[in-house]
Write a protein that holds these residues in place. Structure first.
Motif, short mmCIF file in Angstrom:
data_model
loop_
_atom_site.label_atom_id
_atom_site.label_comp_id
_atom_site.label_asym_id
_atom_site.label_seq_id
_atom_site.Cartn_x
_atom_site.Cartn_y
_atom_site.Cartn_z
N GLU A 153 3.42 119.29 83.37
CA GLU A 153 2.76 120.47 83.95
C GLU A 153 1.32 120.08 84.25
O GLU A 153 0.60 119.64 83.36
N PRO A 204 -5.45 132.75 77.17
CA PRO A 204 -5.27 133.10 75.76
C PRO A 204 -6.59 133.10 74.98
O PRO A 204 -6.70 133.82 73.98
N LYS A 211 1.10 130.46 72.74
CA LYS A 211 2.54 130.70 72.52
C LYS A 211 3.09 129.60 71.63
O LYS A 211 2.64 128.47 71.70
N THR A 235 11.28 126.21 81.80
CA THR A 235 10.70 125.47 80.68
C THR A 235 9.44 126.14 80.12
O THR A 235 8.74 125.56 79.32
N SER A 236 9.17 127.38 80.57
CA SER A 236 7.89 127.98 80.19
C SER A 236 7.91 128.61 78.81
O SER A 236 6.92 129.13 78.34
N ASP A 287 -5.99 124.28 75.01
CA ASP A 287 -6.74 124.49 76.26
C ASP A 287 -5.88 125.08 77.39
O ASP A 287 -5.91 126.27 77.62
N VAL A 288 -5.15 124.24 78.11
CA VAL A 288 -4.40 124.73 79.27
C VAL A 288 -2.92 124.38 79.11
O VAL A 288 -2.52 123.84 78.09
N LEU A 289 -2.12 124.68 80.13
CA LEU A 289 -0.70 124.36 80.09
C LEU A 289 -0.48 122.86 80.15
O LEU A 289 -1.15 122.15 80.89
N ASP A 326 9.53 120.29 87.70
CA ASP A 326 8.21 119.67 87.83
C ASP A 326 8.25 118.16 88.02
O ASP A 326 7.32 117.45 87.66
N ASN A 370 5.93 127.65 71.57
CA ASN A 370 7.14 127.06 72.13
C ASN A 370 7.62 125.93 71.25
O ASN A 370 6.85 125.32 70.53
N PRO A 416 -4.04 128.99 82.25
CA PRO A 416 -5.48 129.25 82.24
C PRO A 416 -6.32 128.17 82.95
O PRO A 416 -7.53 128.32 83.00
N TYR A 417 -5.68 127.12 83.48
CA TYR A 417 -6.51 126.09 84.10
C TYR A 417 -7.34 126.67 85.24
O TYR A 417 -8.52 126.36 85.40
N GLU A 472 9.68 120.84 77.75
CA GLU A 472 9.32 122.23 77.44
C GLU A 472 7.81 122.35 77.64
O GLU A 472 7.05 121.44 77.30
N ASP A 473 7.39 123.48 78.19
CA ASP A 473 5.96 123.67 78.44
C ASP A 473 5.22 123.89 77.13
O ASP A 473 5.74 124.51 76.20
N LYS A 503 -10.47 128.12 84.09
CA LYS A 503 -11.45 127.23 83.47
C LYS A 503 -12.12 126.26 84.44
O LYS A 503 -13.27 125.90 84.26
N VAL A 545 2.29 125.86 75.88
CA VAL A 545 1.54 127.00 76.43
C VAL A 545 0.54 127.49 75.39
O VAL A 545 0.93 127.81 74.27
N PRO A 546 -0.75 127.53 75.74
CA PRO A 546 -1.74 128.03 74.77
C PRO A 546 -1.42 129.47 74.40
O PRO A 546 -1.06 130.28 75.27
#
Lengths: 536, 307
Positions: free
Chosen positions: B173, A239, B153, A310-311, B133-135, A385, B155, A151-152, B147-148, A155, B150-151
């Motif tokens: 990230e 989200p 989710k 890694t998501s 907020d963000v990733l 990354d 994880n 979502p960056y 590990e990410d 925003k 994630v808003p």
């Protein structure tokens, strides 16, 4: 009648089709002129992005702030990525050499849809202008990275919408170019040129065109979804609005992974042209090379998940994507083995195109093999990354596609301009570039393995040595690049006259004049033999 | 390499060495033949090229052998990865919140910690990852884990640390302006030390910080708002109270006095009044996160910075 006879002896620069001055270029539907317009536009954007990369490296020469704020740095790496990917690497070889050379190697007068071709060029220019205008409008260039991850990207206050719109328009240009090439290859091959008598550059352009046509719409839709979310608050990826950020990543990579093969396949095609010509040998394993292009284009659709290990993707999905990723390595490996086998017992002439092609094989092999390290789950979790990935894709994209592009420039230069550049200077530029390249990108593997994340403005002191060497490498690489460009520039203006076939190539483009006439061939050639049939 | 810092280091490093080793053999082989052929069959030494027929057996060999090798690579990668998805039932659960640009850790007993994750040696730790907020991506290079965050989710990741010491937490990230400053530390301590730390109530000690400051630290306000007047991403708290400031409200510019009411609104509805020179949309609302009492303490603390 006399008019017609005279026209036959004009080359395409002289034949202005009744237009005056600059209009002879801007309104021309000739594939050669359009190819050159792409060449000049793309070279300008390439140099802009090189400059951005140079500034980033300068900022990272040592820890602490040198001369820019983090905001600026973030904008620079975003713009560097957007320009390099969407304005240089993706359109680069297809738009320039696909346009200029493809009809020539097929023995055709032009592409199938010349006006659509010109339209694609203007879409490209429009998209490029949008991308560059983000620099000066409003809050400045996007700072999201070229991936625009939600979502960056939803925003941030920067010009994301405009960058995304630019990528959307460029996508259309890419689709139309692909469509044009597909039709050209299907319908306009010279008499006698069956599919398996077609030069390998045409094969790789064909595989690429399918990806352009089939995969690009997905990014178009995805980018429209971002715009819908930003402007109308429709929750798709954010989200906070009920969306799913991982969905964005899936959609993005469903396009962008096949796009990696849009970037590399044409480069492989060029190498497959150059190696046999300068080895004076029939290419080894023609069928294997042709089929492997199709295999890459096909399997390439199913490996996008390896960008997302890694998501939080499910365990089984991670495993399947990892396995498929390893399979896509095989067709690339086959090509490398075939190229090397082509050199066996040849009579190798190390002219600049051959040197750059060999540089390609070396650098692309490093890039490809380190890709295997990233395809394995355990190691990717650690290296994802980090600068290891940055090094990997610069080896594949710059060392691979970039060097293939430069090899193509040196290979078809005499055909395009009818003149020759200085061979010694080109050779010197090659050695400077490959030295700078290794110094610039190799230390990134080490920094990455030691844990340095990418997109890091704040250089941690423990990664100082690697980054210092990288920065010095960037100066050397740029020196080599400039020498190369100056050499080609002088060559195009005052180089010695080149005859129509200076490299003794056997494909059709070498049978016509340099530069070719407007309609390429005085008489459409008939093909009897397979390409690269060097008799020993 | 091949240390035993976490329970994953050996698996990952083994996979790396196996894959890298095979790749190195290929790289050396390819480079060798590239250079060897270029020299041996150069135009000068070997002016007459020899036509070599395609050899089906050779072509099959270089398809089959690499295929088998990459399957081996896949297998070692898979083996090294598998344990990271199999968390022991008795693992200690810790909630990790990654937010622009801080790591917050919540322990079971209500203990909170900012940018410092204290864990006992030899115990399985399960991290439940949240982002408002963000990733972000929770990355401890020394442990080979990532590990990410994630808003929206849930994880998770787990590890077991085997050596005492401090290890870096990095955000892998990209998450905006201060992404590269989003740093933390994993502190691996002995079991006794951990229990002592876990049960220590910092707010109760005599020389405790201002409660407002504790609230500010717990909520990671200082990742964006400095206490010394310097500009980070949001306005500094120092000298804020009682100053007149230019803000943008619904697209209109107006001048406000930074009083209790203003500070409260800025925390609960950060996008209502955006101070000139700063970006909208970067701060989330703390409506459900700060109680009225905590809010009063925060305002009191900000006031105290003027003294």
């Amino acid at each position: 009648m006399t008019d017609l006879v005279q026209k036959e002896h004009l080359n395409f620069y002289q034949d202005k089709q009744g237009h005056k001055g600059i209009w002879a270029w801007l309104l021309s539907t000739d594939h050669k002129r359009i190819g050159l317009m792409y060449l000049y536009s793309i070279m300008i954007f390439f140099l802009v992005a090189v400059t951005l990369g140079f500034l980033m490296r300068l900022e990272l020469i040592k820890p602490g702030k040198q001369f820019m704020e983090p905001e600026t740095y973030n904008k620079l790496f975003t713009l560097h990525g957007v320009i390099m990917i969407f304005l240089f690497i993706i359109p680069g070889i297809p738009a320039i050499f696909g346009n200029f050379v493809l009809p020539l190697v097929l023995g055709a007068k032009d592409v199938a849809f010349p006006r659509l071709n010109l339209f694609s060029y203007y879409l490209y220019v429009l998209g490029a202008l949008f991308a560059l205008s983000t620099l000066v409008i409003g809050d400045g260039a996007a700072d999201t990275g070229w991936t625009f991850y939600a979502p960056y990207s939803v925003k941030t206050g920067t010009n994301v919408s405009l960058s995304v719109l630019a990528a959307f328009i460029l996508g259309f240009s890419s689709i139309l170019t692909g469509l044009n090439f597909l039709t050209t290859i299907h319908r306009m091959r010279a008499p006698g040129m069956t599919w398996f008598k077609m030069p390998l550059f045409a094969w790789s352009t064909y595989a690429t065109a399918w990806i352009q046509v089939l995969a690009t719409p997905i990014i178009g839709i995805t980018l429209l979804m971002i715009i819908a979310e930003r402007f109308f608050g429709i929750g798709l990826f954010d989200p906070a609005l009920g969306g799913d950020p991982v969905l964005y990543q899936h959609l993005f990579w469903i396009y962008s992974h096949p796009a990696v093969y849009i970037m590399i396949l044409p480069g492989m095609g060029i190498i497959s042209e150059i190696i046999p010509v300068f080895s004076r040998r029939r290419i080894y394993g023609y069928n294997a090379i042709a089929y492997s292009s199709l295999a890459i284009a096909f399997i390439g659709y199913f490996v996008w998940g390896h960008h997302m290990f890694t998501s939080g993707m499910s365990g089984p999905a991670r495993i399947v994507f990892s396995l498929l990723t390893f399979l896509v390595a095989i067709p690339s490996a086959i090509k490398v083995f075939n190229w090397i086998a082509t050199m066996y017992k040849g009579a190798i002439d190390l002219q600049p195109p051959m040197l750059f092609a060999m540089g390609f094989i070396f650098l692309f092999t490093i890039g490809g093999l380190t890709g295997l390290v990233l395809g394995a789950l355990a190691t990717d979790i650690h290296l994802h990354d980090t600068y290891f990935v940055v090094a990997h894709f610069h080896f594949v994209m710059f060392g691979g596609t970039g060097f293939a592009f430069i090899a193509a420039l040196h290979y078809w230069f005499p055909k395009i301009y009818g003149k020759m550049y200085n061979i010694r200077r080109a050779t010197t530029a090659f050695w400077i570039m490959i030295t700078g390249f290794m110094l610039l990108y190799f230390p990134m593997f080490i920094a990455g393995f030691r844990g340095m994340p990418r997109r890091y403005y704040n250089l941690l002191p423990r990664f100082q040595i690697e980054n210092f060497i990288s920065t010095v490498g960037s100066w050397i690489l740029i020196t080599g690049l400039l020498l190369m460009i100056i050499n080609l520039f002088i060559g195009a203006r005052k180089g010695k006259k080149a005859d129509k076939n200076p490299w003794k190539g056997l494909t059709l483009e070498w049978q016509t004049d340099s530069p070719p006439s407007l309609e390429n061939f005085d008489e459409i050639p008939t093909v009897k033999e397979a390409p690269y049939n060097y008799k020993s | 390499m091949f240390t035993n810092v976490s329970n994953f280091t050996q698996g990952v490093d083994t996979a790396f060495v196996v894959i890298f080793g095979m790749c190195l053999v290929f790289l050396i082989g390819i480079t060798f033949f590239l250079i060897y052929f270029a020299l041996k069959y150069s135009k000068k030494r070997h002016p007459k090229p020899v036509d070599v027929k395609d050899n089906k057996k050779l072509e099959l060999t270089w398809i089959i052998i690499p295929t088998l090798l990459v399957l081996v690579m896949f297998w070692v990668g898979y083996k090294g990865y598998l344990p990271s998805r199999q968390v022991p039932a008795d693992a200690i659960n810790i909630k990790v919140t990654g937010m622009m640009w801080t790591w917050l850790f919540d322990y079971d007993n209500g203990k909170k910690s900012t940018n410092l994750l204290v864990v006992p040696i030899g115990k399985a730790i399960k991290l439940n990852l949240y982002s408002p907020d963000v990733l972000h991506s929770f990355y401890v290079p020394a442990f080979r884990i990532k590990e990410d965050v994630v808003p929206g989710k849930n994880n998770w990741m787990w590890f077991q640390a085997n050596e005492l010491g401090d290890y870096d937490i990095l955000c892998a990230e990209y998450c905006g302006t201060r992404h590269s400053y989003m740093l933390g530390v994993v502190r691996v301590v002995s079991e006794n030390e951990y229990i002592e730390w876990y049960n220590r109530d910092e707010s109760a000690s005599a020389d405790a910080e201002h409660i407002g400051l504790q609230v500010i630290k717990k909520n990671a306000c200082i990742a964006c708002h400095s206490l010394d007047g310097s500009k980070i991403v949001g306005p500094s708290f120092k000298g804020l109270y009682g100053r007149s400031i230019t803000v943008e409200t619904d697209g209109k510019t107006r001048i406000l006095l930074a009083d209790d009411e203003y500070i409260k609104r800025s925390i609960y509805e950060p996008n209502a009044d955006v101070v000139e020179g700063y970006n909208k949309g970067l701060m989330i609302s703390y409506k459900d996160k700060l109680t009225e009492e905590e809010m009063a303490e925060v305002i009191d603390f900000i006031k105290s910075l003027n003294e």
